[in-house]
Design a protein around this motif. Structure first.
Motif, mmCIF file in Angstrom:
data_model
loop_
_atom_site.group_PDB
_atom_site.id
_atom_site.type_symbol
_atom_site.label_atom_id
_atom_site.label_comp_id
_atom_site.label_asym_id
_atom_site.label_seq_id
_atom_site.Cartn_x
_atom_site.Cartn_y
_atom_site.Cartn_z
ATOM 1 N N TYR A 148 3.170 16.030 13.183
ATOM 2 C CA TYR A 148 2.674 17.379 13.459
ATOM 3 C C TYR A 148 2.875 18.300 12.253
ATOM 4 C CZ TYR A 148 3.082 15.572 18.207
ATOM 5 O OH TYR A 148 2.968 14.801 19.333
ATOM 6 N N PRO A 149 2.106 19.389 12.181
ATOM 7 C CA PRO A 149 2.370 20.389 11.136
ATOM 8 C C PRO A 149 3.798 20.929 11.283
ATOM 9 C CG PRO A 149 0.285 20.838 12.247
ATOM 10 C CD PRO A 149 0.970 19.760 13.027
ATOM 11 N N GLU A 150 4.444 21.236 10.171
ATOM 12 C CA GLU A 150 5.839 21.695 10.221
ATOM 13 C C GLU A 150 6.008 22.970 11.033
ATOM 14 O OE1 GLU A 150 8.417 21.596 6.886
ATOM 15 O OE2 GLU A 150 7.519 19.757 6.104
ATOM 16 N N ALA A 151 4.987 23.794 11.139
ATOM 17 C CA ALA A 151 5.085 25.014 11.946
ATOM 18 C C ALA A 151 5.285 24.700 13.427
ATOM 19 C CB ALA A 151 3.841 25.875 11.761
ATOM 20 N N LEU A 152 4.975 23.465 13.826
ATOM 21 C CA LEU A 152 5.139 23.065 15.224
ATOM 22 C C LEU A 152 6.457 22.326 15.462
ATOM 23 C CD1 LEU A 152 1.510 21.925 16.133
ATOM 24 C CD2 LEU A 152 2.572 24.189 16.330
ATOM 25 N N VAL A 153 7.342 22.382 14.475
ATOM 26 C CA VAL A 153 8.670 21.787 14.576
ATOM 27 C C VAL A 153 9.671 22.899 14.315
ATOM 28 C CG1 VAL A 153 10.230 20.014 13.685
ATOM 29 C CG2 VAL A 153 7.759 19.578 13.730
ATOM 30 N N SER A 154 10.611 23.079 15.228
ATOM 31 C CA SER A 154 11.564 24.185 15.092
ATOM 32 C C SER A 154 12.565 23.932 13.967
ATOM 33 C CB SER A 154 12.319 24.400 16.403
ATOM 34 O OG SER A 154 13.237 23.339 16.610
ATOM 35 N N ASP A 155 13.210 24.992 13.520
ATOM 36 C CA ASP A 155 14.260 24.863 12.501
ATOM 37 C C ASP A 155 15.368 23.937 12.995
ATOM 38 O OD1 ASP A 155 12.897 26.577 10.817
ATOM 39 O OD2 ASP A 155 14.035 28.354 11.431
ATOM 40 N N ALA A 156 15.737 24.086 14.269
ATOM 41 C CA ALA A 156 16.796 23.236 14.828
ATOM 42 C C ALA A 156 16.382 21.764 14.815
ATOM 43 C CB ALA A 156 17.130 23.677 16.251
ATOM 44 N N GLU A 157 15.129 21.488 15.118
ATOM 45 C CA GLU A 157 14.655 20.099 15.106
ATOM 46 C C GLU A 157 14.640 19.544 13.683
ATOM 47 O OE1 GLU A 157 11.672 19.843 18.925
ATOM 48 O OE2 GLU A 157 11.017 21.036 17.200
ATOM 49 N N ARG A 158 14.294 20.381 12.709
ATOM 50 C CA ARG A 158 14.238 19.931 11.313
ATOM 51 C C ARG A 158 15.626 19.711 10.709
ATOM 52 N NH1 ARG A 158 9.667 23.360 10.885
ATOM 53 N NH2 ARG A 158 10.925 25.078 10.113
ATOM 54 N N ARG A 159 16.661 20.271 11.301
ATOM 55 C CA ARG A 159 18.019 20.071 10.791
ATOM 56 C C ARG A 159 18.577 18.691 11.122
ATOM 57 N NH1 ARG A 159 18.701 25.725 11.878
ATOM 58 N NH2 ARG A 159 19.373 25.332 14.004
ATOM 59 N N LYS A 160 17.977 18.004 12.064
ATOM 60 C CA LYS A 160 18.474 16.686 12.442
ATOM 61 C C LYS A 160 18.077 15.657 11.381
ATOM 62 C CE LYS A 160 18.369 17.709 17.311
ATOM 63 N NZ LYS A 160 17.704 17.520 18.578
ATOM 64 N N PRO A 161 18.980 14.695 11.107
ATOM 65 C CA PRO A 161 18.636 13.651 10.136
ATOM 66 C C PRO A 161 17.395 12.877 10.619
ATOM 67 C CG PRO A 161 20.916 13.427 10.886
ATOM 68 C CD PRO A 161 20.291 14.513 11.700
ATOM 69 N N ASP A 162 16.569 12.515 9.680
ATOM 70 C CA ASP A 162 15.362 11.737 9.993
ATOM 71 C C ASP A 162 14.487 12.406 11.054
ATOM 72 O OD1 ASP A 162 16.239 9.776 8.197
ATOM 73 O OD2 ASP A 162 17.438 8.821 9.769
ATOM 74 N N TRP A 163 14.408 13.735 11.029
ATOM 75 C CA TRP A 163 13.653 14.446 12.056
ATOM 76 C C TRP A 163 12.187 14.023 12.102
ATOM 77 C CZ3 TRP A 163 9.472 17.500 10.883
ATOM 78 C CH2 TRP A 163 9.344 17.938 9.560
ATOM 79 N N ARG A 164 11.636 13.628 10.977
ATOM 80 C CA ARG A 164 10.216 13.251 10.948
ATOM 81 C C ARG A 164 9.916 12.006 11.787
ATOM 82 N NH1 ARG A 164 7.307 16.071 7.164
ATOM 83 N NH2 ARG A 164 8.535 17.160 5.606
ATOM 84 N N THR A 165 10.914 11.183 12.028
ATOM 85 C CA THR A 165 10.696 9.957 12.803
ATOM 86 C C THR A 165 11.144 10.103 14.259
ATOM 87 O OG1 THR A 165 12.849 9.061 12.142
ATOM 88 C CG2 THR A 165 10.930 8.497 10.763
ATOM 89 N N ARG A 166 11.663 11.260 14.606
ATOM 90 C CA ARG A 166 12.138 11.508 15.975
ATOM 91 C C ARG A 166 11.061 12.181 16.812
ATOM 92 N NH1 ARG A 166 18.055 12.266 16.494
ATOM 93 N NH2 ARG A 166 18.993 11.638 14.537
ATOM 94 N N VAL A 167 11.182 12.005 18.127
ATOM 95 C CA VAL A 167 10.340 12.727 19.079
ATOM 96 C C VAL A 167 11.117 13.954 19.505
ATOM 97 C CG1 VAL A 167 9.251 12.648 21.351
ATOM 98 C CG2 VAL A 167 9.179 10.634 19.858
#
Length: 194
Positions: A148-167
């Motif tokens: 998804y576009p990064e604007a659709l991912v919260s700051d908290a979600e992006r702080r998690k390791p490997d966030w790009r591969t997580r649901v």
């Protein structure tokens, strides 16, 4: 405006050339309708043009007219502002006793309410204006967040390791679902016109 009680409908623009959907730039509004949460996005290919998440603080079922008006007004606004070529709305399916331990089948209130919202959104656009396609439900918010576009991912979600591969979860999942619904709707409409 649609559902305002005055009989005036101003959603979309007349479509003289439906083939716009099979060539060139196509702006699609995707809607993840719900009784509690509704996600709306505008996309042009892989570019996010805008998104909105609405929360219903009222009763889930029966759906309050205020909620239907809020959702339909927001969708109409997206259609107008982004001059949309297509509206894609997630539909509903009947409850299944084998899914979610049968909760939806035992108490279908949430599904019935979601169907009311989806129907109101689909009914906002008059025939001859922005085409509407119903997209079959299918875990549209369950792709890895890197999809998804990064604007659709919260700051908290992006702080998690490997966030790009997580649901992800949280409120933005409704906008992510709308993103995927818009793409599925475009593909369905293109196949229909081919």
């Amino acid at each position: 405006e649609c559902n305002s009680g005055d009989g005036v409908h101003d959603a979309g623009r007349p479509r003289d050339d439906p083939d716009v959907l099979v060539r060139g730039r196509v702006i699609v509004i995707g809607v993840d309708p719900g009784a509690r949460w509704t996600g709306i996005v505008a996309r042009d290919g892989n570019t996010l043009l805008g998104h909105l998440i609405l929360r219903n603080g009222g009763e889930l079922f029966p759906v309050e007219l205020q909620w239907l008006r809020l959702v339909t007004d927001a969708v109409e606004n997206f259609i107008r502002v982004y001059n949309a070529d297509l509206l894609a709305v997630e539909g509903v399916t009947r409850p299944n006793w084998h899914v979610g331990k049968g909760r939806a089948a035992a108490n279908p209130s949430a599904i019935l309410a979601t169907a009311e919202v989806a129907g109101a959104v689909q009914g906002c656009v008059l025939p001859g204006f922005t085409p509407v396609v119903s997209v079959r439900p299918g875990k549209h918010d369950k792709a890895p967040m890197g999809f998804y576009p990064e604007a659709l991912v919260s700051d908290a979600e992006r702080r998690k390791p490997d966030w790009r591969t997580r649901v992800g979860g949280g409120q933005l999942r409704h906008a992510r679902a709308a993103w995927s619904i818009a793409q599925a709707g475009l593909l369905a409409r293109q196949a229909e016109l081919a």
